[in-house]
Design an enzyme around this catalytic site. Structure first.
Site, PDB file in Angstrom:
ATOM      1  NE  ARG A  83      17.162  18.503  23.495  1.00  0.00           N
ATOM      2  CZ  ARG A  83      17.387  17.521  22.628  1.00  0.00           C
ATOM      3  NH1 ARG A  83      17.713  16.314  23.064  1.00  0.00           N
ATOM      4  NH2 ARG A  83      17.283  17.729  21.332  1.00  0.00           N
ATOM      5  CE  LYS A 185      20.390  19.499  19.821  1.00  0.00           C
ATOM      6  NZ  LYS A 185      21.212  18.277  19.943  1.00  0.00           N
ATOM      7  CD  GLU A 221      26.487  13.546  24.455  1.00  0.00           C
ATOM      8  OE1 GLU A 221      26.131  13.103  23.335  1.00  0.00           O
ATOM      9  OE2 GLU A 221      25.769  14.271  25.146  1.00  0.00           O
TER      10      GLU A 221
END
Ligand SMILES: *Cc1c(COP(=O)(O)O)cnc(C)c1O
Length: 340
Positions: A83, A185, A221
């Site tokens: 990721r 992220k 989210e």
């Protein structure tokens, strides 16, 4: 264990604690150096670093667990490495090999073994890998140099009191643009979330829920965690969108629901106007593990799922199996556990 530390393991929160050693590696002239463990927890970087001005930085979060027999293991570090590289690609930072990423995590856990909380305390060793663009630069362009570092600290359960449902409210803010960096992220998403979080907290909610940035009709989210719901016909449902950060915990729960609990699993739109389809709901992530959602406030009304005070049976079972795998009490799917 050679060293012992004086920490009250049962009263840990989620606060910074300086541990002994951290890993640091520098990228320069096209490659990473071999990296080293250092004692110093302060960084000295150029005032013109892209990480400081243009948000060219990213991070990861994962945990090391003490097992019943006293050993230590890390949960799915390969997924965090993958990721981080997807994030790096999106903001033009250099790739770091999965081997170097995992090796850095393993080195940091070994070097700080005394800080890995004992089995049964609910506490874990949290690992924070991050990458920042550094070096002298002023124009908007990728940095000339990068730092990759991993530090660690012992943490308690994210919400004290463990598995207790909490309530959320819907925010009218977005944390990310439809095809922006929501799926990466990066710290900028978190800067964008500070005000909506504060507003929700001031009104007595655990956090806010973000709707999709295009139509504001679908759940995306739950604060800095992913959403899942259990439908009345017992399906595990979680939203799908390019602006959701793909949670490793979420994908692990999808696997557990399917393979361990023989549930049907769906990644699809979750309309905020159709919460009635769910008998249970939760938020999931490395820090939150599974946080049961008591209710969601929307248009001035609180929609309660299973209960505001009790955790539902499917959520309880998902939590038991996930933690069982992470702490080594339940056999893990192949490749999920790296033993230290
Ligand atoms: C890190 C993160 C999550 C959780 O991902 P995990 O891999 O499960 O820890 C969810 N949402 C956001 C916005 C995140 O940054």
């Amino acid at each position: 264990m050679s060293k012992t530390v004086n920490i009250d393991w049962t009263n840990l929160g989620f606060d910074y604690i300086k541990t002994d050693l951290r890993y640091i590696s520098t990228w320069k002239d096209g490659s990473w150096d071999k990296g080293q463990l250092v004692e110093d927890n302060m960084l000295t970087i150029s005032e013109a670093s892209t990480a400081l001005h243009y948000g060219q930085q990213c991070f990861e979060g994962l945990k090391a667990y003490r097992t019943k027999d006293g050993n230590i293991q890390i949960f799915r570090p390969d997924q965090n490495g993958k990721r981080m590289n997807r994030t790096n690609l999106r903001i033009l930072m250099p790739e770091i090999s999965e081997e170097q990423f995992i090796d850095a995590c393993v080195q940091v856990v070994k070097a700080n073994e005394a800080y890995v909380p004992p089995y049964g305390t609910g506490a874990t060793l949290y690992l924070r890998p991050f990458m920042i663009g550094v070096g002298h630069n002023i124009g908007v362009k990728p940095a000339p140099e990068y730092l990759f570092s991993v530090f660690c600290l012992p943490v308690g359960p994210y919400f004290k009191g463990g598995q207790t449902p909490v309530n959320y409210t819907i925010t009218s803010f977005d944390r990310a643009a439809p095809y922006g960096t929501g799926g990466a992220k990066v710290g900028g998403n978190y800067a964008a979330s500070l005000q909506p979080h504060q507003d929700a907290a001031d009104r007595g909610f655990a956090d806010c829920i973000y709707l999709d940035p295009t139509t504001h009709t679908k759940i995306e989210e739950v604060g800095a965690a992913n959403f899942f719901g259990i439908t009345k016909d017992n399906k595990f449902v979680t939203p799908k969108s390019p602006s959701i950060l793909p949670s490793i915990t979420k994908y692990s729960l999808m696997h557990i629901a399917k393979e361990y609990l023989k549930m049907e699993v769906e990644e699809r739109d979750v309309l905020i106007d159709n919460l009635d389809q769910f008998k249970e709901a939760g938020a999931c992530g490395t820090a939150a593990v599974i946080t049961p959602i008591g209710g969601i406030e929307y248009n001035g009304k609180l929609h309660v799922f299973h209960s505001e005070t009790e955790v539902g049976p499917v959520t309880t079972e998902l939590y038991r199996i996930l933690c069982g795998i992470q702490y080594g009490d339940i056999e893990a799917p192949e490749g999920w556990i790296v033993k230290i």
